[in-house]
Design a protein around this motif. Structure first.
Motif, short mmCIF file in Angstrom:
data_model
loop_
_atom_site.label_atom_id
_atom_site.label_comp_id
_atom_site.label_asym_id
_atom_site.label_seq_id
_atom_site.Cartn_x
_atom_site.Cartn_y
_atom_site.Cartn_z
N ASP A 63 -11.10 -9.30 2.73
CA ASP A 63 -9.68 -9.38 2.20
C ASP A 63 -9.28 -9.15 0.85
O ASP A 63 -8.25 -8.53 0.48
N ALA A 64 -10.17 -9.43 -0.06
CA ALA A 64 -9.97 -9.41 -1.63
C ALA A 64 -10.22 -7.84 -1.79
O ALA A 64 -9.50 -7.21 -2.39
N LEU A 65 -11.29 -7.38 -1.27
CA LEU A 65 -11.28 -5.80 -1.31
C LEU A 65 -10.26 -5.08 -0.61
O LEU A 65 -9.56 -4.14 -1.36
N ARG A 66 -9.52 -5.65 0.21
CA ARG A 66 -8.78 -4.67 0.94
C ARG A 66 -7.49 -4.96 0.13
O ARG A 66 -6.58 -4.00 -0.12
N SER A 67 -7.29 -6.03 -0.67
CA SER A 67 -5.96 -6.39 -1.30
C SER A 67 -6.10 -5.38 -2.55
O SER A 67 -5.15 -5.00 -3.21
N ALA A 68 -7.32 -5.34 -3.22
CA ALA A 68 -7.59 -4.45 -4.47
C ALA A 68 -7.26 -3.08 -4.11
O ALA A 68 -6.70 -2.38 -5.04
N ALA A 69 -7.75 -2.75 -2.88
CA ALA A 69 -7.52 -1.31 -2.68
C ALA A 69 -5.91 -1.01 -2.54
O ALA A 69 -5.55 0.45 -2.78
N GLU A 70 -5.14 -1.80 -2.17
CA GLU A 70 -3.78 -1.61 -1.96
C GLU A 70 -2.86 -2.05 -3.20
O GLU A 70 -1.51 -1.78 -3.33
N THR A 71 -3.60 -2.68 -4.27
CA THR A 71 -2.73 -2.66 -5.49
C THR A 71 -2.53 -1.46 -6.16
O THR A 71 -3.56 -0.61 -6.35
N PRO A 72 -1.34 -1.15 -6.83
CA PRO A 72 -1.11 -0.34 -7.52
C PRO A 72 -2.07 -0.09 -8.71
O PRO A 72 -2.51 -0.80 -9.42
N VAL A 73 -2.30 1.19 -9.14
CA VAL A 73 -3.10 1.42 -10.17
C VAL A 73 -2.84 0.89 -11.42
O VAL A 73 -3.61 0.36 -12.21
N ASP A 74 -1.57 0.96 -11.82
CA ASP A 74 -1.22 0.52 -13.32
C ASP A 74 -1.37 -1.06 -13.27
O ASP A 74 -1.85 -1.53 -14.30
N ARG A 75 -1.09 -1.67 -12.14
CA ARG A 75 -1.64 -3.29 -12.13
C ARG A 75 -3.05 -3.47 -12.24
O ARG A 75 -3.37 -4.57 -12.77
N MET A 76 -3.75 -2.69 -11.34
CA MET A 76 -5.10 -2.78 -11.64
C MET A 76 -5.52 -2.60 -12.91
O MET A 76 -6.52 -3.28 -13.59
#
Length: 63
Positions: free
Chosen positions: A28-41
């Motif tokens: 779930d954490a990896l999925r959430s990270a993949a959906e996070t916008p690049v700027d926020r990441m």
């Protein structure tokens, strides 16, 4: 250099324990990270790096 290698080993150990203990949460954490916008990441990455450097500096007697 040896401290860096030890720290890297610790990161692998902690991540390995996370994936072994709670694999669904890790997915779930990896999925959430993949959906996070690049700027926020990028901002999260910079913040984590700064926090990590400060923590190491404090532990190593920086203050």
């Amino acid at each position: 250099m040896w401290d860096f290698i030890a720290a890297l080993g610790l990161v692998f150990a902690i991540e390995g324990i996370l994936f072994a203990a709670v694999p669904n949460l890790a997915k779930d954490a990896l999925r959430s990270a993949a959906e996070t916008p690049v700027d926020r990441m990028r901002l999260i990455g910079i913040g984590s790096a700064v926090l990590g450097v400060l923590l190491v500096w404090l532990v190593r007697g920086g203050v």
